[in-house]
Design an enzyme around this catalytic site. Sequence first.
Site, short mmCIF file in Angstrom:
data_model
loop_
_atom_site.label_atom_id
_atom_site.label_comp_id
_atom_site.label_asym_id
_atom_site.label_seq_id
_atom_site.Cartn_x
_atom_site.Cartn_y
_atom_site.Cartn_z
N SER A 72 -40.39 29.31 181.98
CA SER A 72 -39.18 28.88 181.28
C SER A 72 -39.04 27.36 181.31
CB SER A 72 -37.95 29.50 181.93
OG SER A 72 -37.97 30.90 181.78
N GLU A 103 -44.87 42.33 185.05
CA GLU A 103 -43.63 42.07 185.79
C GLU A 103 -42.58 43.13 185.46
OE1 GLU A 103 -41.71 38.52 184.55
OE2 GLU A 103 -40.32 38.48 186.24
N GLN A 156 -43.62 30.91 189.22
CA GLN A 156 -44.01 31.14 187.83
C GLN A 156 -43.37 30.07 186.95
OE1 GLN A 156 -42.45 34.81 186.42
NE2 GLN A 156 -43.48 34.76 184.46
N GLY A 157 -44.17 29.21 186.35
CA GLY A 157 -43.66 28.11 185.53
C GLY A 157 -43.72 28.44 184.05
N SER A 191 -38.15 30.40 190.31
CA SER A 191 -37.79 30.98 191.61
C SER A 191 -38.74 30.52 192.70
CB SER A 191 -37.81 32.51 191.53
OG SER A 191 -36.85 32.98 190.59
#
Length: 394
Positions: A130, A245, A127-128, A162
């Site tokens: 931040s 999430e 997941q891009g 992550s």
Amino acid sequence: MTAIAAPASATELEEYRDRCRSWLARTSIPRAPLPLAERFRVLREWQRTLHAAGWLGIAWSADAGGQGLSHLHQLVFAEELARARAPQPIGLIGLEVVGPSIDRFGTPSQRSELLPRLLSGEDIWCQGFSEPDAGSDLASLRTRAEVDGDDFVVSGQKVWTSWGHLASWCAMLVRTDPTAPKSRGISYLLVDMSSPGITTRPLTQMTGDQEFCEVFLDRVRVPRANLVGEQNGGWAIARHTLGTERAAYTLRRRVEYEVALQDAIHELGACRTRDADPARAYRVRAAVGRSHVALSVLRAQTRKTVDRLAAGTGPVADDSVDKLLLNHVEQQVYGSIAELLGPLRAAPDSRPLGLDATRWAHDRLYSRAASIYGGTSQIQRNIIAERLLGLPRD
């Protein structure tokens, strides 16, 4: 798009729970080793096993490769998986975070081509969201994407990604209109991590793991067909992703904390702590009592979460209440038990009071991240203040 499954009766859910327990009882459940490379391999194989047996995508629609059951079925399986001390599959970001948003907002082609591979573990997702200066204030992100023919050309940097160095796909937020107000010029792209121009660099956490990464993007070409939703309309999809999430993570982690406390009580009981000196026995009772109270509060709170999921209510501000409470409980449970280790928490493979020092010291350190990942506690408080309490914007 995901359809809302018909409500399941209590009888149906108990029958489903029996099926879960029966399958887990006759299945070889792997242990997740600490070394990252070996852990990744073992948990990816475990994901393939779960997928082949029909235990992934439980609440997803059948045409997206799922089982078409309810979120309550999903919760039942999560509970039984934790109680069997079985690890989670490696692709949780895809399964719990990215996949539901692709299923809801993606094109038919995106859904049919990407989701089955996501479920099976053939593709691992990251997941891009931040960035170095856009974590707590996500809408300030600066990674840009400019249209060039049939492609977007993406440049910028992501961080705290992550599994970024091991993932094959990334769901990424990019700024496609720098002149628009912060949250209105953002788009949601699906990026192939093997694309030229992408560099990943793992970050070492205080647990010793290298789960997080920096991701650098240098004029990466992404087909326009990989846009999810409307151009500049990515903020609403991002909120769906984050809300999903938080809800899924809260329910699953609550069960995992309960199982962890049961393990601690078992280990402490095996050491006959009741016969120890009074001061030490008091510390043990206090630590277990604090953890039990915290978990009871979280369990009561998540009853509302289950109701929202069962009703198909989309991500809402109440998810931030769950996330904020979850942060506190995770740190309360693992912190209280780890305190009992005393100075031996720094001695690997020791067992003070019967507790596994390696496990509890690691989990206590990991719990410190709870108030950061998935949206910081500060952000959750702001959401609660503005959207639930009606207070002025920060």
